[in-house]
Design a protein around this motif. Structure first.
Motif, PDB file in Angstrom:
ATOM      1  N   SER A   1       4.039   9.346   0.480  1.00 27.99           N
ATOM      2  CA  SER A   1       5.263   9.981   0.957  1.00 27.99           C
ATOM      3  C   SER A   1       5.152  10.534   2.364  1.00 27.99           C
TER       4      SER A   1
ATOM      5  N   LEU B   1       0.494   3.212   0.403  1.00 28.59           N
ATOM      6  CA  LEU B   1       1.785   3.826   0.682  1.00 28.59           C
ATOM      7  C   LEU B   1       1.858   5.207   0.046  1.00 28.59           C
TER       8      LEU B   1
ATOM      9  N   THR C   1       7.639   5.871  -2.087  1.00 26.36           N
ATOM     10  CA  THR C   1       7.618   5.114  -0.836  1.00 26.36           C
ATOM     11  C   THR C   1       7.594   3.620  -1.114  1.00 26.36           C
TER      12      THR C   1
ATOM     13  N   SER D   1      -1.869   7.688  -3.287  1.00 23.13           N
ATOM     14  CA  SER D   1      -1.073   6.603  -2.715  1.00 23.13           C
ATOM     15  C   SER D   1      -0.888   5.466  -3.708  1.00 23.13           C
TER      16      SER D   1
ATOM     17  N   VAL E   1       9.195   0.270   5.749  1.00 19.75           N
ATOM     18  CA  VAL E   1       8.932   1.559   5.104  1.00 19.75           C
ATOM     19  C   VAL E   1       9.710   2.667   5.796  1.00 19.75           C
TER      20      VAL E   1
ATOM     21  N   ILE F   1      12.542   4.986   3.796  1.00 20.36           N
ATOM     22  CA  ILE F   1      12.435   6.419   3.518  1.00 20.36           C
ATOM     23  C   ILE F   1      13.472   7.234   4.275  1.00 20.36           C
TER      24      ILE F   1
ATOM     25  N   CYS G   1      12.878  13.270   3.431  1.00 21.63           N
ATOM     26  CA  CYS G   1      13.009  11.820   3.263  1.00 21.63           C
ATOM     27  C   CYS G   1      13.002  11.403   1.790  1.00 21.63           C
TER      28      CYS G   1
ATOM     29  N   LEU H   1       3.097   7.496   4.741  1.00 22.31           N
ATOM     30  CA  LEU H   1       4.012   6.351   4.713  1.00 22.31           C
ATOM     31  C   LEU H   1       3.214   5.065   4.513  1.00 22.31           C
TER      32      LEU H   1
END
Length: 309
Positions: free
Chosen positions: A268, A266, A232, A208, A296, A300, A46, A271
């Motif tokens: 990777s 947030l 993200t 994050s 989101v 992604i 992603c 999410l």
């Protein structure tokens, strides 16, 4: 289902149970290297182009050789394909400065996983891609949210610009402080941490990006404050702006977290994890929580563009 996939930059699929690193690899000795963590969903990595762009940016900050993004892209896509479509995977792209014994010598040795075309006079870096299963905590965080405490990072928001050698905007392998903060949070019966500056400004989580929702605005601290630019978060903002949200990079105080409609962590792989409690204060889910999570997911699913980074 395979349990792990390991691919090196020469395009070789390796045995994940076989030794790969030399004992004197500088990434292991000093944490001198960079990495990216990518979600594999449906056999696809992603937001890959955003991760490649940030990998290149981190390499520049550490004065590592310019990554061969084509080689990295091929290795990632091969690893994701080998992982398969049945289950989500957590993919790590790891790049270190290579062997300590190769630096300061004129031997010009090259490691087995060095990209083709590396100069004989330039010490080889170490690069590989590893895919493993997604942790159960990730699924829980997505579905139920996370309890968070704020912790001081002990630095000013001016440090990133005053002392660029601190590498605050690079995704380095030196994560010991971040993991120590998460262990402390667990002792406090919390799931995650939001770091704050000496000025009580919001920074980021140990792994994050912090995003605040307030009316029709989505706000995240600017990179100049010493936070890692989030892939993200970038993917969210790209989709949210199309949906009519006002997306901003602005400084936030700790008090802004309490008065926000919602606060999001947030990252990777997890999410979007909504903050359900902050320093013991319960935070109710807003009516648009599902919309933000969906934005989101939509963001992604796209590869992104290196040129947009």
């Amino acid at each position: 289902m395979v349990e792990r996939v390991l691919v090196t930059l020469d395009g070789a699929i390796r045995d994940p149970d076989a030794p790969l690193l030399y004992a004197d690899d500088i990434g292991a000795l000093r944490g001198d290297g960079i990495f990216e963590t990518v979600l594999v969903r449906g056999g696809v990595a992603c937001a890959l182009e955003l991760h490649l762009a940030r990998l290149r940016r981190s390499a520049e900050a550490l004065e590592l050789p310019v990554p061969d993004l084509d080689a990295w892209r091929f290795a990632v896509e091969l690893a994701a394909e080998e992982w398969g479509k049945e289950h989500e995977g957590m993919l790590r792209m790891v790049l270190t400065r290579g062997r300590d014994s190769d630096h300061g010598s004129s031997s010009g040795k090259s490691s087995a996983n060095a990209p083709a075309g590396l100069s004989a006079a330039e010490p080889a870096t170490t690069g590989y891609v590893l895919v493993v299963p997604v942790h159960e905590r990730v699924k829980t965080a997505r579905a139920e949210g996370v309890s968070v405490i704020t912790l001081s990072r002990g630095i000013s928001i001016d440090l990133a610009q005053a002392a660029p050698w601190q590498l605050l905007g690079a995704k380095t392998l030196s994560y010991a402080t971040n993991m120590a903060a998460l262990r402390f949070a667990r002792r406090m019966d919390a799931d995650d941490v939001i770091f704050t500056s000496t000025e009580h400004r919001v920074l980021e989580g140990p792994r994050s990006t912090v995003v605040v929702a307030r009316e029709n605005q989505l706000i995240t601290p600017p990179a100049r404050n010493g936070v890692l630019p989030g892939t993200t978060q970038r993917a969210l903002f790209a989709q949210a702006e199309k949906a009519g949200w006002d997306c901003r990079y602005e400084p936030l105080f700790t008090a802004d977290l309490i008065t926000a409609d919602s606060v999001w962590m947030l990252s990777s792989v997890t999410l979007a994890a909504r903050v359900k409690s902050l320093d013991g204060l319960r935070m109710s889910a807003p009516d648009n929580a599902g919309e933000i999570a969906a934005l989101v997911d939509r963001g992604i699913a796209l590869p992104g563009s290196i040129a947009d980074w």
